[in-house]
Design an enzyme around this catalytic site. Structure first.
Site, PDB file in Angstrom:
ATOM      1  N   VAL A   1       0.941  -0.728   0.255  1.00  0.00           N
ATOM      2  CA  VAL A   1       0.370   0.019   0.338  1.00  0.00           C
ATOM      3  C   VAL A   1       0.963   1.584   0.237  1.00  0.00           C
ATOM      4  CG1 VAL A   1      -1.912   0.941   1.101  1.00  0.00           C
ATOM      5  CG2 VAL A   1      -1.762  -1.198   1.220  1.00  0.00           C
TER       6      VAL A   1
ATOM      7  N   CYS B   1     -11.003  -2.167   2.215  1.00  0.00           N
ATOM      8  CA  CYS B   1     -11.074  -2.425   0.741  1.00  0.00           C
ATOM      9  C   CYS B   1     -12.664  -2.248   0.391  1.00  0.00           C
ATOM     10  CB  CYS B   1     -10.308  -2.923   0.030  1.00  0.00           C
ATOM     11  SG  CYS B   1      -9.733  -4.310   0.665  1.00  0.00           S
TER      12      CYS B   1
ATOM     13  N   HIS C   1     -11.836  -5.684  -6.235  1.00  0.00           N
ATOM     14  CA  HIS C   1     -13.005  -6.643  -5.597  1.00  0.00           C
ATOM     15  C   HIS C   1     -14.374  -6.226  -6.107  1.00  0.00           C
ATOM     16  CE1 HIS C   1      -9.907  -6.931  -2.458  1.00  0.00           C
ATOM     17  NE2 HIS C   1      -9.809  -6.402  -1.494  1.00  0.00           N
TER      18      HIS C   1
HETATM   19  N1  LIG Z   1      -8.028  -0.370   2.760  1.00  0.00           N
HETATM   20  C1  LIG Z   1      -8.242  -1.563   2.373  1.00  0.00           C
HETATM   21  O1  LIG Z   1      -8.569  -2.508   2.971  1.00  0.00           O
HETATM   22  C2  LIG Z   1      -6.558  -1.897   3.205  1.00  0.00           C
HETATM   23  C3  LIG Z   1      -5.934  -1.654   3.715  1.00  0.00           C
HETATM   24  N2  LIG Z   1      -4.517  -2.735   3.998  1.00  0.00           N
HETATM   25  C4  LIG Z   1      -3.778  -2.409   5.257  1.00  0.00           C
HETATM   26  O2  LIG Z   1      -2.566  -1.527   4.903  1.00  0.00           O
HETATM   27  C5  LIG Z   1      -1.468  -1.973   5.366  1.00  0.00           C
HETATM   28  C6  LIG Z   1      -0.307  -1.903   4.386  1.00  0.00           C
HETATM   29  O3  LIG Z   1      -0.454  -3.338   3.855  1.00  0.00           O
HETATM   30  P1  LIG Z   1       0.413  -3.790   2.919  1.00  0.00           P
HETATM   31  O4  LIG Z   1       0.560  -2.692   2.170  1.00  0.00           O
HETATM   32  O5  LIG Z   1      -0.121  -5.024   2.685  1.00  0.00           O
HETATM   33  O6  LIG Z   1       1.661  -4.310   3.918  1.00  0.00           O
HETATM   34  P2  LIG Z   1       3.136  -4.688   4.045  1.00  0.00           P
HETATM   35  O7  LIG Z   1       3.426  -5.420   4.088  1.00  0.00           O
HETATM   36  O8  LIG Z   1       3.574  -4.485   2.398  1.00  0.00           O
HETATM   37  O9  LIG Z   1       3.653  -3.299   4.130  1.00  0.00           O
HETATM   38  C7  LIG Z   1       4.330  -2.908   5.870  1.00  0.00           C
HETATM   39  C8  LIG Z   1       5.106  -1.628   5.418  1.00  0.00           C
HETATM   40  O10 LIG Z   1       4.429  -1.509   7.578  1.00  0.00           O
HETATM   41  C9  LIG Z   1       6.637  -1.509   7.606  1.00  0.00           C
HETATM   42  N3  LIG Z   1       5.957  -1.774   8.945  1.00  0.00           N
HETATM   43  C10 LIG Z   1       5.809  -3.293   9.510  1.00  0.00           C
HETATM   44  N4  LIG Z   1       6.634  -3.576  10.504  1.00  0.00           N
HETATM   45  C11 LIG Z   1       6.888  -2.710  11.435  1.00  0.00           C
HETATM   46  C12 LIG Z   1       7.290  -2.098  12.376  1.00  0.00           C
HETATM   47  N5  LIG Z   1       6.820  -3.242  13.111  1.00  0.00           N
HETATM   48  N6  LIG Z   1       7.549  -1.006  12.141  1.00  0.00           N
HETATM   49  C13 LIG Z   1       7.809   0.452  11.105  1.00  0.00           C
HETATM   50  N7  LIG Z   1       7.561  -0.729   9.657  1.00  0.00           N
HETATM   51  C14 LIG Z   1       6.994  -1.401  10.139  1.00  0.00           C
HETATM   52  C15 LIG Z   1       7.360  -1.967   6.649  1.00  0.00           C
HETATM   53  O11 LIG Z   1       7.968  -2.092   6.278  1.00  0.00           O
HETATM   54  P3  LIG Z   1       9.565  -2.854   5.960  1.00  0.00           P
HETATM   55  O12 LIG Z   1       9.649  -2.971   3.922  1.00  0.00           O
HETATM   56  O13 LIG Z   1      10.879  -2.081   5.876  1.00  0.00           O
HETATM   57  O14 LIG Z   1       9.127  -4.249   6.755  1.00  0.00           O
HETATM   58  C16 LIG Z   1       6.022  -1.977   5.577  1.00  0.00           C
HETATM   59  O15 LIG Z   1       6.412  -0.612   4.715  1.00  0.00           O
HETATM   60  C17 LIG Z   1      -2.308  -2.759   6.861  1.00  0.00           C
HETATM   61  O16 LIG Z   1      -3.241  -2.470   7.801  1.00  0.00           O
HETATM   62  C18 LIG Z   1      -3.692  -3.402   5.416  1.00  0.00           C
HETATM   63  O17 LIG Z   1      -3.782  -3.620   6.337  1.00  0.00           O
HETATM   64  C19 LIG Z   1      -3.794  -3.440   2.909  1.00  0.00           C
HETATM   65  C20 LIG Z   1      -4.888  -3.233   1.786  1.00  0.00           C
HETATM   66  C21 LIG Z   1      -5.897  -2.917   1.684  1.00  0.00           C
END
Ligand SMILES: NC(=O)C1=CN([C@@H]2O[C@H](COP(=O)(O)OP(=O)(O)OC[C@H]3O[C@@H](n4cnc5c(N)ncnc54)[C@H](OP(=O)(O)O)[C@@H]3O)[C@@H](O)[C@H]2O)C=CC1
Length: 343
Positions: free
Chosen positions: A16, A150, A242
């Site tokens: 995202v 979503c 979706h």
């Molecule tokens: N509106 C909706 O319906 C949707 C919402 N989402 C939500 O969006 C969010 C992100 O999803 P998505 O992009 O798929 O997830 P990803 O796993 O692809 O990305 C997660 C991101 O968060 C960072 N991150 C993870 N853990 C930590 C931590 N402990 N400290 C700091 N940074 C952290 C990661 O960094 P790094 O790369 O360095 O690990 C990465 O940048 C979620 O909450 C998901 O549920 C997703 C899709 C649709």
């Protein structure tokens, strides 16, 4: 109001987060000034930290930016767009809001908190009145505004125009794209040649979030809409988009033609937000539309396509889950906040 609004992205390296970069790249109001991610990524340039997986090129403007930790002291921005995992977002988004940031969150952590607006600009812009309630209650200089799940966000803009007919109950069966689970979310061996009839926590969100979104803001709180919603959520082997089959019961029993007219006439009149699609609802009359591959990029991924409107009332709706259903939704919320002078 500043001429250019400084935007940070929390979780910038994720699925995202990348969509946020794409949405903000040439935005007329926002400029990306901070990219934040986990300790694994912090300190690296963005091109080294992230595995860019979108069809568009990684923008030159962010390629060499240093990724910073998710820490309010390290982030330079007026607004932060949050694409963090929900459990982590719960702690971190509050820290940012406390430090005076506007947090436009895509995560589920705060959506159902009573003093946090859950907003689709075309549906319930007035719920942003909760910002004052939130700041009074929590003593924060900043605040959190959220966008829905979503699947919820694809369905609710079609339910809003049905409210005029006395919407009583909704049954929905979703066919959700694999990108909704994130890049590593579901193994290819599990989803190819298959349908998985379970997505953890999804049915609860689809059954509850619309009640808040379609509810009334009385000046201090949201009074939930009195609608019964029953959802079955399925994962299907589609990359993005979706699709949802909906059965809607209304006290006034409108005809399919009246429902079609209501969808066509749905014009929330926000007018001048840069990424607001026009129209919001695209009505297709062909018997085999909408389809994710053909319709997901309508309105730059922000349009919602509806078709197969039949007696019952039954219809099918489809929208882009990581644009309209994620990053694009948060950006539209932030545009509305700016327009209202709250950012
Ligand atoms: N509106 C909706 O319906 C949707 C919402 N989402 C939500 O969006 C969010 C992100 O999803 P998505 O992009 O798929 O997830 P990803 O796993 O692809 O990305 C997660 C991101 O968060 C960072 N991150 C993870 N853990 C930590 C931590 N402990 N400290 C700091 N940074 C952290 C990661 O960094 P790094 O790369 O360095 O690990 C990465 O940048 C979620 O909450 C998901 O549920 C997703 C899709 C649709």
């Amino acid at each position: 109001m500043p001429e250019v609004i400084k935007a940070g992205i929390l979780g910038a390296t994720g699925a995202v987060g990348q969509r946020f970069i794409q949405a903000l790249e040439n935005h007329p109001w926002f400029e990306i000034t901070s990219l934040a991610a986990s300790e694994r990524s912090a300190g690296k340039t963005y091109d080294k930290a992230a595995n860019w997986r979108l069809e568009s090129k990684l923008p030159d403007s962010v390629k060499d930016m240093k990724v910073v930790p998710v820490d309010p002291k390290k982030v330079d921005a007026d607004v932060v767009f949050s694409a963090l995992p929900s459990d982590y977002a719960k702690t971190v988004e509050a820290e940012f809001a406390k430090e005076g940031f506007v947090v436009a969150s895509n995560a589920s952590a705060y959506r159902m908190e009573k003093d946090v607006p859950l907003v689709i600009p075309e549906v319930n812009a007035d719920h942003l009145g909760l910002i004052d309630v939130q700041q009074d209650k929590r003593g924060w200089d900043g605040y959190i505004v959220t966008n829905p799940n979503c699947s919820t966000i694809v369905m609710v803009p079609t339910l809003k125009p049905l409210m005029q007919f006395g919407l009583e109950s909704v049954t929905v069966a979703t066919m959700q794209a694999i990108s909704g689970a994130g890049y590593d979310g579901i193994a290819s061996m599990a989803i190819l040649d298959n349908v998985v009839p379970y997505i953890g926590g999804e049915e609860e969100k689809v059954e509850t979030e619309p009640l808040k979104l379609l509810g009334e803001f009385d000046g201090t709180k949201i009074i939930d809409a009195d609608i019964e919603i029953s959802a079955s959520c399925n994962r299907v082997p589609v990359m993005d988009g979706h699709t949802e089959n909906i059965w809607a019961k209304m006290t006034q029993n409108p005809t399919p033609e009246q429902v079609r007219e209501a969808f066509l006439n749905f014009n929330p009149g926000l007018g001048d937000l840069p990424t607001e699609p026009n129209p919001v609802l695209i009505v297709r009359d062909e018997p085999d539309r909408p389809q994710p591959r053909l319709d997901r990029n309508m309105g730059n991924g922000m349009g919602i396509t509806v078709g197969r409107i039949r007696e019952g009332i039954r219809y099918t709706v489809m929208g882009h889950n990581t644009v309209r259903g994620a990053a694009g939704a948060s950006v539209l919320n932030a545009e509305l906040l700016h327009k209202l002078g709250k950012l």
